[in-house]
Structure formats: structure tokens, C-alpha cells
Design an enzyme around this catalytic site. Structure first.
Site, short mmCIF file in Angstrom:
data_model
loop_
_atom_site.label_atom_id
_atom_site.label_comp_id
_atom_site.label_asym_id
_atom_site.label_seq_id
_atom_site.Cartn_x
_atom_site.Cartn_y
_atom_site.Cartn_z
N ARG A 64 6.61 -16.11 -2.65
CA ARG A 64 5.87 -14.83 -2.58
C ARG A 64 5.65 -13.87 -3.66
O ARG A 64 4.33 -13.60 -3.84
CB ARG A 64 7.35 -14.01 -1.93
CG ARG A 64 7.10 -12.65 -1.68
CD ARG A 64 7.51 -11.80 -0.73
NE ARG A 64 8.03 -12.71 0.31
CZ ARG A 64 7.38 -12.34 1.45
NH1 ARG A 64 6.12 -10.87 1.52
NH2 ARG A 64 7.85 -12.53 2.63
N HIS A 108 0.91 1.98 12.04
CA HIS A 108 2.02 2.04 12.40
C HIS A 108 2.61 2.38 13.53
O HIS A 108 2.20 3.77 14.26
CB HIS A 108 3.45 2.48 11.76
CG HIS A 108 4.96 1.69 11.97
ND1 HIS A 108 5.43 0.49 11.35
CD2 HIS A 108 5.99 2.55 12.16
CE1 HIS A 108 6.50 0.59 12.19
NE2 HIS A 108 6.94 1.59 12.20
N ASP A 140 3.63 2.59 0.37
CA ASP A 140 4.16 2.38 -0.83
C ASP A 140 5.26 1.18 -0.53
O ASP A 140 5.29 0.46 -0.03
CB ASP A 140 5.43 4.10 -0.77
CG ASP A 140 5.92 4.20 -0.30
OD1 ASP A 140 6.73 3.20 0.55
OD2 ASP A 140 7.04 5.40 -0.20
#
Length: 197
Positions: A64, A108, A140
């Protein structure tokens, strides 16, 4: 105002932005559209509109951290004023957030801080609320925890399925994203767009 849009799927929110720019209703330059995997319709529709595209395939990296570094580099190459996560289903690293601190916008499908995470629509229905909605916020290092810019409510109707509710939320989400970008573009034009944190 230069934006880079990140997508993982069909890019329906992205299409609303492209349409608003094309119609002269939104004063932004879509510098590029990026995806986390090849073959996304969001990238295909962007290329068809003459927008630069890039893919930083998550599966092509050994871990990742390596993928996040590559994504950060790819986005930074376009020098965006705002990076828009629009149905981008990867959690980025703190390093990515730091590189674009106060410039990383997310949509979202719930009224944050309620129902964060990848299943906001399903979670709202399972909890039994009568009203949910969508949120545009500055991302964030947390999961859907950044400062909220705009929200709009959507009622959960009798007989709604997760899919039918999500489709109604998407309609509102597209409009909310475009209107939020319009406000930010106006701030940018007057020199008042300051990074948020």
C-alpha cells in the site's frame, strides 16, 4: 481552479462535473482524472471528453505504501488546486493527505458524522433512520472525519432498497458536488481559496 478527480467506478458524479463545465455553469479546469484500477468507466468517459487520464493500479504495487507514493506523484504532476475523491474507494495514506492538505475533497452518501465508511447507505438503512443524505467534506487522515462543507438530507421511503435509496442520494450528491465546486472556484478566482485543515 484546476482539479484532479479520482474515481474507482462509473464516474457518475464526475460526469455531472464534466457536464457543468461543458455547459459553462462551472468555472473549473479538470486537469486529469485518475483511477485505482484499469478499465473503469469513469476513466473511459473522461478520455472520451478529451480529459487527461491516468491509472495507478493498486494491484500493480507490492504494498500500500508504494501505491500511495505512486498515486501522490501522479496527482501532484497536475498541480491541482483541489483533488476530488468521487467514488474513489481507496483509503489514501497520511502522506497523500499531507501532500494535498486542505485540498482533498470527498463526497459521502450519508449525513456525516453518522454512518462513515464504505457502506453509508446500507448502515443508515440497517440503523432504521428515516432521513439520511450526502456530505461534501475536506478529507483528512481519518475515515470520513474531515471538516464538512455541505450536506443535504434525503428521506428514506417505505419500500426503499439500498439500491433505490443510493440512486436518490446520488442525484443529490451530484448537484451538491457541482455547487460546492462552484463556490470554491469563485473563492479561488478572488484569491480567497485557502487550504482547509
Amino acid at each position: 481552479m484546476r482539479i484532479v478527480v479520482l474515481v474507482s467506478g462509473t464516474g457518475s458524479n464526475l460526469q455531472a462535473v464534466i457536464d457543468a463545465v461543458t455547459a459553462g455553469e462551472l468555472d473549473v479546469e479538470i486537469a486529469a482524472v485518475g483511477a485505482d484500477r484499469p478499465g473503469t468507466y469513469g476513466v473511459e468517459r473522461s478520455a472520451a471528453a478529451g480529459i487527461d487520464t491516468f491509472v495507478v493500479d493498486f494491484k500493480a504495487y507490492s504494498d500500500r505504501a508504494e501505491w500511495n507514493a505512486a498515486l501522490t506523484h501522479a496527482v501532484a504532476a497536475y498541480n491541482p488546486d483541489v483533488v476530488v475523491s468521487s467514488g474513489f474507494m481507496r483509503i489514501v495514506s497520511p502522506g497523500f493527505i499531507e501532500a494535498f492538505e486542505g485540498k482533498y475533497l470527498n463526497t459521502h452518501p450519508a449525513l456525516l458524522p453518522a454512518f462513515p465508511g464504505a457502506h453509508g447507505v446500507r448502515d443508515a438503512m440497517a440503523y432504521g433512520v428515516k432521513v439520511t443524505g450526502c456530505t461534501v467534506h475536506w478529507a483528512d487522515a481519518g475515515v470520513d472525519t474531515g471538516p464538512i462543507i455541505a450536506q443535504e438530507a434525503v428521506a428514506i421511503e417505505d419500500g426503499d432498497t439500498e439500491e433505490s435509496l443510493h440512486e436518490r442520494i446520488k442525484l443529490v450528491e451530484r448537484r451538491l458536488l457541482v455547487s460546492t465546486l462552484a463556490v470554491l472556484a469563485a473563492e479561488h478566482k478572488t484569491g480567497q481559496l485557502a487550504p482547509r485543515s
